[in-house]
Write a protein that holds these residues in place. Structure first.
Motif, PDB file in Angstrom:
ATOM      1  N   ASP A  31       0.810  -1.223   0.000  1.00  0.00           N
ATOM      2  CA  ASP A  31       0.000   0.000   0.000  1.00  0.00           C
ATOM      3  C   ASP A  31       0.842   1.271   0.000  1.00  0.00           C
ATOM      4  OD1 ASP A  31       1.001  -0.389   2.541  1.00  0.00           O
ATOM      5  OD2 ASP A  31      -0.869   0.117   3.569  1.00  0.00           O
ATOM      6  N   CYS A  32       2.118   1.142  -0.351  1.00  0.00           N
ATOM      7  CA  CYS A  32       3.026   2.287  -0.421  1.00  0.00           C
ATOM      8  C   CYS A  32       2.507   3.325  -1.413  1.00  0.00           C
ATOM      9  CB  CYS A  32       4.415   1.802  -0.857  1.00  0.00           C
ATOM     10  SG  CYS A  32       5.639   3.118  -1.017  1.00  0.00           S
ATOM     11  N   VAL A  33       2.670   4.588  -1.057  1.00  0.00           N
ATOM     12  CA  VAL A  33       2.343   5.690  -1.966  1.00  0.00           C
ATOM     13  C   VAL A  33       3.661   6.354  -2.355  1.00  0.00           C
ATOM     14  CG1 VAL A  33       1.157   7.907  -2.225  1.00  0.00           C
ATOM     15  CG2 VAL A  33       0.094   6.064  -0.900  1.00  0.00           C
ATOM     16  N   ALA A  73      17.661   8.502   9.466  1.00  0.00           N
ATOM     17  CA  ALA A  73      17.294   9.184  10.705  1.00  0.00           C
ATOM     18  C   ALA A  73      15.906   8.691  11.114  1.00  0.00           C
ATOM     19  CB  ALA A  73      17.295  10.695  10.517  1.00  0.00           C
ATOM     20  N   GLY A  74      15.854   7.873  12.153  1.00  0.00           N
ATOM     21  CA  GLY A  74      14.576   7.318  12.593  1.00  0.00           C
ATOM     22  C   GLY A  74      13.978   6.440  11.504  1.00  0.00           C
ATOM     23  N   ASP A  75      12.727   6.717  11.134  1.00  0.00           N
ATOM     24  CA  ASP A  75      12.070   5.920  10.088  1.00  0.00           C
ATOM     25  C   ASP A  75      12.220   6.537   8.698  1.00  0.00           C
ATOM     26  OD1 ASP A  75      10.355   8.105  10.319  1.00  0.00           O
ATOM     27  OD2 ASP A  75       8.519   6.892  10.346  1.00  0.00           O
ATOM     28  N   LEU A 106      16.986  12.580  -5.964  1.00  0.00           N
ATOM     29  CA  LEU A 106      16.938  12.496  -4.505  1.00  0.00           C
ATOM     30  C   LEU A 106      15.663  11.783  -4.091  1.00  0.00           C
ATOM     31  CD1 LEU A 106      17.911  16.178  -3.670  1.00  0.00           C
ATOM     32  CD2 LEU A 106      19.359  14.172  -3.384  1.00  0.00           C
ATOM     33  N   ILE A 107      15.775  10.959  -3.068  1.00  0.00           N
ATOM     34  CA  ILE A 107      14.641  10.202  -2.550  1.00  0.00           C
ATOM     35  C   ILE A 107      14.590  10.409  -1.042  1.00  0.00           C
ATOM     36  CG2 ILE A 107      13.706   7.886  -2.164  1.00  0.00           C
ATOM     37  CD1 ILE A 107      15.351   6.995  -4.643  1.00  0.00           C
ATOM     38  N   LEU A 108      13.374  10.535  -0.529  1.00  0.00           N
ATOM     39  CA  LEU A 108      13.152  10.470   0.910  1.00  0.00           C
ATOM     40  C   LEU A 108      12.105   9.384   1.132  1.00  0.00           C
ATOM     41  CD1 LEU A 108      13.641  11.517   3.775  1.00  0.00           C
ATOM     42  CD2 LEU A 108      11.745  13.109   3.394  1.00  0.00           C
ATOM     43  N   ASP A 109      12.479   8.352   1.866  1.00  0.00           N
ATOM     44  CA  ASP A 109      11.583   7.236   2.142  1.00  0.00           C
ATOM     45  C   ASP A 109      11.181   7.230   3.601  1.00  0.00           C
ATOM     46  OD1 ASP A 109      11.680   6.048  -0.445  1.00  0.00           O
ATOM     47  OD2 ASP A 109      13.569   5.068   0.063  1.00  0.00           O
ATOM     48  N   ARG A 110       9.930   6.826   3.836  1.00  0.00           N
ATOM     49  CA  ARG A 110       9.501   6.476   5.190  1.00  0.00           C
ATOM     50  C   ARG A 110       9.427   4.962   5.202  1.00  0.00           C
ATOM     51  NH1 ARG A 110       4.631   5.767   7.938  1.00  0.00           N
ATOM     52  NH2 ARG A 110       3.411   6.437   6.144  1.00  0.00           N
ATOM     53  N   VAL A 116       9.554   0.195   2.181  1.00  0.00           N
ATOM     54  CA  VAL A 116       9.146   1.591   2.038  1.00  0.00           C
ATOM     55  C   VAL A 116       7.624   1.650   2.108  1.00  0.00           C
ATOM     56  CG1 VAL A 116       9.176   3.614   0.541  1.00  0.00           C
ATOM     57  CG2 VAL A 116      11.127   2.049   0.560  1.00  0.00           C
ATOM     58  N   VAL A 117       7.097   2.528   2.960  1.00  0.00           N
ATOM     59  CA  VAL A 117       5.654   2.723   3.043  1.00  0.00           C
ATOM     60  C   VAL A 117       5.225   4.038   2.384  1.00  0.00           C
ATOM     61  CG1 VAL A 117       5.334   1.236   5.050  1.00  0.00           C
ATOM     62  CG2 VAL A 117       5.772   3.677   5.384  1.00  0.00           C
ATOM     63  N   GLU A 118       6.192   4.945   2.197  1.00  0.00           N
ATOM     64  CA  GLU A 118       5.924   6.191   1.480  1.00  0.00           C
ATOM     65  C   GLU A 118       7.242   6.717   0.936  1.00  0.00           C
ATOM     66  OE1 GLU A 118       2.985  10.012   1.967  1.00  0.00           O
ATOM     67  OE2 GLU A 118       3.783   9.099   3.786  1.00  0.00           O
TER      68      GLU A 118
END
Length: 136
Positions: A31-33, A73-75, A106-110, A116-118
């Motif tokens: 369900d990643c966006v 950094a964290g999640d 550049l990528i920022l992942d949660r 990866v969820v987002e």
């Protein structure tokens, strides 16, 4: 200094470098966006992302992606990448030009667990199109 890259990103990049987008199913939660700046639809599902990337790999079948930097950094995981390839396949409706391009993003992942969820991604689409002479 050796760069340590998260497992999910290594799986994803190694898959892309082989031309295999199916590895997205391991790297991304179902369900990643994915938010991509400059894309026709800026918020897409994993299946739509796989289609988008498959189109890029069709246009650049020899595309090689390299992770240049990664910060955790964290999640959140920030990744700076570069890619290089030759436009020997069609890019959408545009015929191949045979020209090489090198571009960056550049990528920022949660991340939750090892998926990866987002994702938020920005890359130099304009520069890539200019290098292959699709636009001026």
């Amino acid at each position: 200094m050796n760069l340590t890259v998260t497992k999910y990103e290594r799986v994803w990049i190694e898959g892309l470098n082989r031309g295999d987008v199916s590895v997205a199913d391991e790297a991304f939660a179902p369900d990643c966006v994915i938010h991509i700046a400059g894309a026709p639809e800026p918020n897409i599902s994993v299946s739509a992302f796989k289609e988008l990337v498959a189109g890029l790999l069709t246009a650049f079948p020899d595309l090689q992606i390299t992770v240049e930097d990664q910060i955790i950094a964290g999640d959140k995981v920030a990744t700076r990448w570069s890619a290089e390839g030759t436009n020997t396949g069609p890019l959408g409706d545009t015929p191949p030009t045979g020209k090489r391009a090198k571009f960056e993003g550049l990528i920022l992942d949660r991340v939750v667990g090892e998926q990866v969820v987002e994702r938020w991604e920005q890359w130099d689409q304009m520069g890539m199109l200019q290098q292959i002479s699709v636009i001026q």
